[in-house]
Scaffold this active site. Structure first.
Site, PDB file in Angstrom:
ATOM      1  N   SER A  97       0.817  -1.206   0.000  1.00 13.05           N
ATOM      2  CA  SER A  97       0.000   0.000   0.000  1.00 13.05           C
ATOM      3  C   SER A  97       0.858   1.267   0.000  1.00 13.05           C
ATOM      4  O   SER A  97       1.669   1.455  -0.899  1.00 13.05           O
ATOM      5  CB  SER A  97      -0.937  -0.050   1.211  1.00 13.05           C
ATOM      6  OG  SER A  97      -1.958   0.871   1.087  1.00 13.05           O
ATOM      7  N   ASP A 137      -8.562  -6.648  -4.467  1.00 20.95           N
ATOM      8  CA  ASP A 137      -8.348  -5.323  -3.885  1.00 20.95           C
ATOM      9  C   ASP A 137      -9.128  -4.280  -4.682  1.00 20.95           C
ATOM     10  O   ASP A 137      -9.302  -4.405  -5.892  1.00 20.95           O
ATOM     11  CB  ASP A 137      -6.853  -4.971  -3.878  1.00 20.95           C
ATOM     12  CG  ASP A 137      -6.577  -3.687  -3.096  1.00 20.95           C
ATOM     13  OD1 ASP A 137      -7.457  -3.247  -2.317  1.00 20.95           O
ATOM     14  OD2 ASP A 137      -5.472  -3.125  -3.251  1.00 20.95           O
ATOM     15  N   HIS A 178      -6.374  -6.491  -0.559  1.00 18.69           N
ATOM     16  CA  HIS A 178      -5.266  -5.608  -0.202  1.00 18.69           C
ATOM     17  C   HIS A 178      -4.403  -6.233   0.897  1.00 18.69           C
ATOM     18  O   HIS A 178      -3.189  -6.142   0.868  1.00 18.69           O
ATOM     19  CB  HIS A 178      -5.886  -4.297   0.310  1.00 18.69           C
ATOM     20  CG  HIS A 178      -4.968  -3.121   0.299  1.00 18.69           C
ATOM     21  ND1 HIS A 178      -4.553  -2.525  -0.863  1.00 18.69           N
ATOM     22  CD2 HIS A 178      -4.403  -2.415   1.310  1.00 18.69           C
ATOM     23  CE1 HIS A 178      -3.772  -1.486  -0.559  1.00 18.69           C
ATOM     24  NE2 HIS A 178      -3.669  -1.400   0.760  1.00 18.69           N
TER      25      HIS A 178
END
Ligand SMILES: *[C@@H]1O[C@H](CO)[C@@H](O)[C@H](O)[C@H]1NC(C)=O
Ligand SMILES: *[C@@H]1O[C@H](CO)[C@@H](O)[C@H](O)[C@H]1NC(C)=O
Ligand SMILES: *[C@@H]1O[C@H](CO)[C@@H](O)[C@H](O)[C@H]1NC(C)=O
Ligand SMILES: *[C@@H]1O[C@H](CO)[C@@H](O)[C@H](O)[C@H]1NC(C)=O
Ligand SMILES: *[C@@H]1O[C@H](CO)[C@@H](O)[C@H](O)[C@H]1NC(C)=O
Length: 473
Positions: free
Chosen positions: A203, A387, A447
């Site tokens: 991320s 994600d 994610h």
């Protein structure tokens, strides 16, 4: 009457405002230790500077938790004395052949997300249960790698600074502090200095990882103390915000989260955001994006939350975050745990201040640094197929917009189906490889990929780091 009561209870239980890539880390908020003696913070820099390395290592040893026999080390490294900025690390030598295993640094995203999340929720040896007992994870990355979990930048998790100017305002600050921490770490644990070294993260760490890797790449030729950097791995990486933001409207529409009308609104907002980015009006771009998606620094739900009704954009199939992802927060507030890991009564920060100081950085790109790293080292860029916030197709947009030595080959590279075992009916994911570069899409995860797909993530990172190729076993 019952309905009102029910709603009241629900309201009392629901979490507060969320942050862009940090919403779930924030729920792990632990401000203070509970009752009992949490011990003292352990500062290792004085031992490193005075050459008392054996003593420093001994002190940093984490006494095993009840029922466990696992060696690990933790403590603080001072990275800026002017501001008393200190970085907290927790190091797990590999279970198999620690003397040869690659050392892997893990950086959480956020900005302001603690790497304790990665340790307890994604790929460390421990899983915290609701009643605060520890379970063994099935496929911890600590099996084959010496994992170094670091709370980064200062002000995140257990890392702290005593001065407002100690907070990072850009990726140069992030890299400078991290580099200081790494140099000192390898002085203290010099047995691991010559092992291969990898920087990994997910991320927002899509910005930290290229930043520190590039910093190492720049300093290695001119310093005596070298870091044996071999490569980096980025998961669902927020490295090049512009190319991601441009892709949101059609992606969110295609997966059914926006209707035609909402898509038009989203498109307009994203266009404006990109315009601000081109004009280098970083703060305006951040504020627009925050209102649209995140709501981290506004006191009302974001547009995304309003139109989807969901607070979670980490997995297409989930509207809220799984409850067990926040158990570790309470665990880290227990006095005996704090004593064991040498953090004393240090406040565990939720990262809101770190995010505030990095506001302008949020919309800036690290593309030039990433390019140079791709030209010189092994690079893995992976996505969880489910994600939303940094979807596979958005990463693909970023990659297509990059100009590195393998770009032409990459654009023509054939996608391969990746299975773990020959006998598998299930497909683990898809891979495109060009020389030292791999792009992987992992099926069935979002994610927080190693949480959703522990075995596939473990297989992926091992194949990449050990260069085993992608044929089934
Ligand atoms: C713990 O592990 C170490 C080395 O891995 C071993 O020497 C020791 O005997 C073990 N202790 C227990 C109580 O299992
Ligand atoms: C401490 O941080 C400030 C601001 O980033 C920087 O100017 C200074 O050089 C740093 N000091 C050390 C010793 O790293
Ligand atoms: C804690 O919960 C686990 C299941 O999650 C259970 O197996 C264990 O017995 C519980 N321990 C205590 C002390 O309640
Ligand atoms: C989301 O909805 C709330 C309640 O209707 C409203 O106050 C808020 O302004 C909306 N957020 C955005 C970003 O439009
Ligand atoms: C931590 O403990 C020290 C004394 O050991 C005290 O001075 C300090 O105020 C405490 N900090 C917090 C955040 O409780």
């Amino acid at each position: 009457m019952w309905k009102a009561l029910f709603l009241l209870v629900l309201l009392a239980l629901s979490p507060g405002a969320d942050g862009l890539f940090r919403s779930l880390y924030r729920k792990a908020h632990v401000s203070r230790p509970r009752k009992g003696d949490p011990g003292q913070r352990l500062f290792l820099t004085p031992y490193i500077e005075s050459g008392k390395l054996t003593k420093g290592r001994q002190l940093s040893l984490v006494p095993p938790f009840p029922g466990w026999n696992l060696t690990s080390y933790s403590g603080y490294i001072t990275v800026n004395k002017t501001y008393n900025s200190n970085i907290f690390f927790w190091f797990f030598p590999a279970k198999i052949e620690p003397e040869n295993a690659p050392v892997v640094l893990w950086l959480q995203g956020g900005p302001g997300g603690s790497s304790m999340f990665g340790l307890f929720v994604e790929h460390g040896p421990y899983i915290v249960s609701k009643n605060m007992t520890l379970f063994a994870r099935d496929f911890p990355w600590t099996t084959t790698f010496s994992m170094l979990y670091v709370d980064n930048p200062v002000g995140t998790g257990f890392s702290f600074t005593d001065h407002v100017h100690g907070y990072a305002i850009d990726e140069d600050d992030v890299a400078q502090n991290l580099y200081s921490a790494l140099i000192q770490f390898f002085e203290l644990f010099s047995d691991y200095r010559d092992n291969d070294f990898y920087v990994t993260g997910e991320s927002y760490a899509g910005k930290y990882v290229p930043a520190i890797a590039h910093y190492i790449h720049t300093l290695n030729p001119v310093t005596t103390m070298k870091i044996n950097l071999k490569g980096i791995a980025l998961g669902d990486a927020y490295s090049d915000p512009k190319s991601i933001i441009e892709g949101y409207p059609s992606f969110l529409f295609q997966i059914g989260l926006l209707d035609e009308q909402e898509k038009k609104y989203f498109q307009k907002q994203c266009n404006d955001c990109v315009k601000f980015i081109h004009q280098e009006k970083w703060l305006q771009a951040f504020e627009l994006l925050d209102r649209l998606l995140d709501g981290g620094l506004i006191s009302e739900p974001s547009y995304f939350q309003n139109v989807t009704g969901c607070s979670n954009y980490y997995n297409l199939l989930l509207c809220t975050e799984p409850e067990d992802q926040s158990y570790f927060g309470k665990f880290l507030s227990l006095p005996h745990v704090r004593q064991a890991i040498h953090v004393g009564n240090q406040t565990f920060s939720d990262g809101a201040r770190v995010e505030k100081y990095l506001r302008e950085d949020t919309v800036k790109s690290v593309k030039p640094w990433l390019t140079e790293i791709m030209n010189n080292y092994k690079v893995l860029i992976y996505n969880g197929q489910l994600d939303v916030i940094v979807a596979a197709s958005l990463t693909e947009r970023s990659l297509m917009a990059m100009d590195w030595k393998g770009s032409q080959k990459y654009k023509k590279a054939e996608k391969k189906v990746w299975k773990i075992l020959k006998s598998d009916l299930e497909v683990a994911g898809y891979v495109r490889q060009v020389d030292n570069f791999c792009q992987v899409i992992v099926r069935g995860g979002g994610h927080i990929l190693p949480y959703d797909q522990p075995l596939r993530s473990f297989d992926m990172i091992n194949r990449f780091i050990f260069g085993r190729g992608w044929d089934p076993y």
